[in-house]
Design a protein around this motif. Structure first.
Motif, mmCIF file in Angstrom:
data_model
loop_
_atom_site.group_PDB
_atom_site.id
_atom_site.type_symbol
_atom_site.label_atom_id
_atom_site.label_comp_id
_atom_site.label_asym_id
_atom_site.label_seq_id
_atom_site.Cartn_x
_atom_site.Cartn_y
_atom_site.Cartn_z
ATOM 1 N N ARG A 57 0.876 -1.148 0.022
ATOM 2 C CA ARG A 57 -0.060 -0.019 -0.017
ATOM 3 C C ARG A 57 0.880 1.230 -0.039
ATOM 4 O O ARG A 57 1.756 1.117 0.724
ATOM 5 C CB ARG A 57 -1.069 -0.185 1.380
ATOM 6 C CG ARG A 57 -1.843 1.143 1.309
ATOM 7 C CD ARG A 57 -3.246 0.754 0.618
ATOM 8 N NE ARG A 57 -3.803 1.837 0.588
ATOM 9 C CZ ARG A 57 -4.645 2.231 -0.483
ATOM 10 N NH1 ARG A 57 -4.741 1.427 -1.376
ATOM 11 N NH2 ARG A 57 -5.333 3.239 -0.269
ATOM 12 N N GLU B 263 1.024 5.351 0.494
ATOM 13 C CA GLU B 263 0.639 6.657 1.240
ATOM 14 C C GLU B 263 1.619 7.714 0.906
ATOM 15 O O GLU B 263 2.772 7.621 1.218
ATOM 16 C CB GLU B 263 0.420 6.280 2.432
ATOM 17 C CG GLU B 263 -0.636 5.265 2.829
ATOM 18 C CD GLU B 263 -2.034 5.868 2.697
ATOM 19 O OE1 GLU B 263 -2.177 6.982 2.435
ATOM 20 O OE2 GLU B 263 -2.853 4.814 2.554
ATOM 21 N N ARG C 267 -10.862 7.877 4.821
ATOM 22 C CA ARG C 267 -10.039 6.965 4.971
ATOM 23 C C ARG C 267 -9.715 6.397 3.580
ATOM 24 O O ARG C 267 -8.552 5.888 3.530
ATOM 25 C CB ARG C 267 -10.542 5.796 5.721
ATOM 26 C CG ARG C 267 -10.654 5.769 7.094
ATOM 27 C CD ARG C 267 -11.120 4.853 7.775
ATOM 28 N NE ARG C 267 -11.196 4.687 9.285
ATOM 29 C CZ ARG C 267 -11.408 3.874 10.181
ATOM 30 N NH1 ARG C 267 -11.850 2.598 9.607
ATOM 31 N NH2 ARG C 267 -11.100 3.948 11.289
ATOM 32 N N THR C 268 -10.661 6.478 2.627
ATOM 33 C CA THR C 268 -10.269 5.899 1.359
ATOM 34 C C THR C 268 -10.020 6.942 0.204
ATOM 35 O O THR C 268 -9.584 6.665 -0.801
ATOM 36 C CB THR C 268 -11.601 5.177 0.787
ATOM 37 O OG1 THR C 268 -12.943 6.061 0.810
ATOM 38 C CG2 THR C 268 -11.772 3.801 1.821
ATOM 39 N N TYR C 269 -10.149 8.168 0.433
ATOM 40 C CA TYR C 269 -10.116 9.082 -0.403
ATOM 41 C C TYR C 269 -8.934 10.292 -0.057
ATOM 42 O O TYR C 269 -9.169 11.115 1.069
ATOM 43 C CB TYR C 269 -11.331 9.987 -1.083
ATOM 44 C CG TYR C 269 -11.012 10.773 -2.268
ATOM 45 C CD1 TYR C 269 -10.429 10.419 -3.378
ATOM 46 C CD2 TYR C 269 -11.411 12.164 -1.956
ATOM 47 C CE1 TYR C 269 -10.053 11.743 -4.228
ATOM 48 C CE2 TYR C 269 -11.309 13.129 -3.207
ATOM 49 C CZ TYR C 269 -10.515 12.667 -4.126
ATOM 50 O OH TYR C 269 -10.205 13.644 -5.181
ATOM 51 N N ASP D 137 -4.750 6.310 -4.502
ATOM 52 C CA ASP D 137 -5.232 5.358 -4.767
ATOM 53 C C ASP D 137 -4.563 4.807 -6.259
ATOM 54 O O ASP D 137 -4.170 3.859 -6.592
ATOM 55 C CB ASP D 137 -6.554 5.107 -4.715
ATOM 56 C CG ASP D 137 -7.056 4.707 -3.464
ATOM 57 O OD1 ASP D 137 -6.207 4.491 -2.458
ATOM 58 O OD2 ASP D 137 -8.300 4.709 -3.035
#
Length: 171
Positions: free
Chosen positions: A16, A18, A44-46, A131
């Protein structure tokens, strides 16, 4: 008779990426200046990266960039790529350098720097999602885990006018 039970254990690991920090340093304030660069976490996801560099001397007909990928090993050290290109020529033929093309394709749909020179406008990177970068660094061209620094030294007439640093962690 007793039956033996068999178990199959699958261990799936997912890397992952970040963003951890971003910075823009203006070197030549007569040519332009960093208006903003920031990371934003909507939920949390964007999460995304945005930046804007104001250009004061338009049109920009010549532009160079030195791209350096670094990885942290007791401080950040060069890792794989340290490439200097004529950006105007590259934007006219993006197939001319596959390595730069990979990094360019990672941002091109989120920037107005998606055409060849001249540039008659400020340079904007708008909401580059983590992402999207995660997919490119784990699926398209998998990178090893670690802390990374991507540096772009923007050059005009042989002199650096800005340095952009984007930090991230692949775990």
């Amino acid at each position: 008779m007793g039956h033996k039970k068999s178990y199959l254990i699958l261990i799936v690991t997912h890397s992952r990426f970040e963003f951890t920090n971003a910075d823009c340093t203006t070197v030549d304030r007569k040519f332009g200046e960093c208006d903003y660069i920031y990371l934003k976490s909507v939920n949390r996801t964007y999460k995304y990266l945005s930046a804007k560099f104001k250009l004061y001397q338009l049109p920009v007909k010549t532009l160079g960039v030195n791209l350096v990928l670094m990885k942290r090993f007791n401080g950040y050290k060069p890792f794989l790529y340290n490439i200097t290109i004529n950006a105007c020529k590259f934007f006219a033929n993006t197939k001319s350098n596959p390595v730069v093309k990979f990094f360019y394709e990672s941002v091109m749909t989120f920037t107005n720097m998606n055409h060849s020179c001249p540039y008659n406008h400020d340079i904007i990177l708008d909401k580059l999602p983590v992402d999207f970068i995660n997919h490119r660094l784990t699926k398209v061209l998998p990178f090893p885990e670690g802390d990374y620094l991507f540096q772009a030294h923007w050059i005009r007439s042989g002199s650096c006018f800005a340095v952009v640093k984007v930090y991230g962690t692949l775990s």
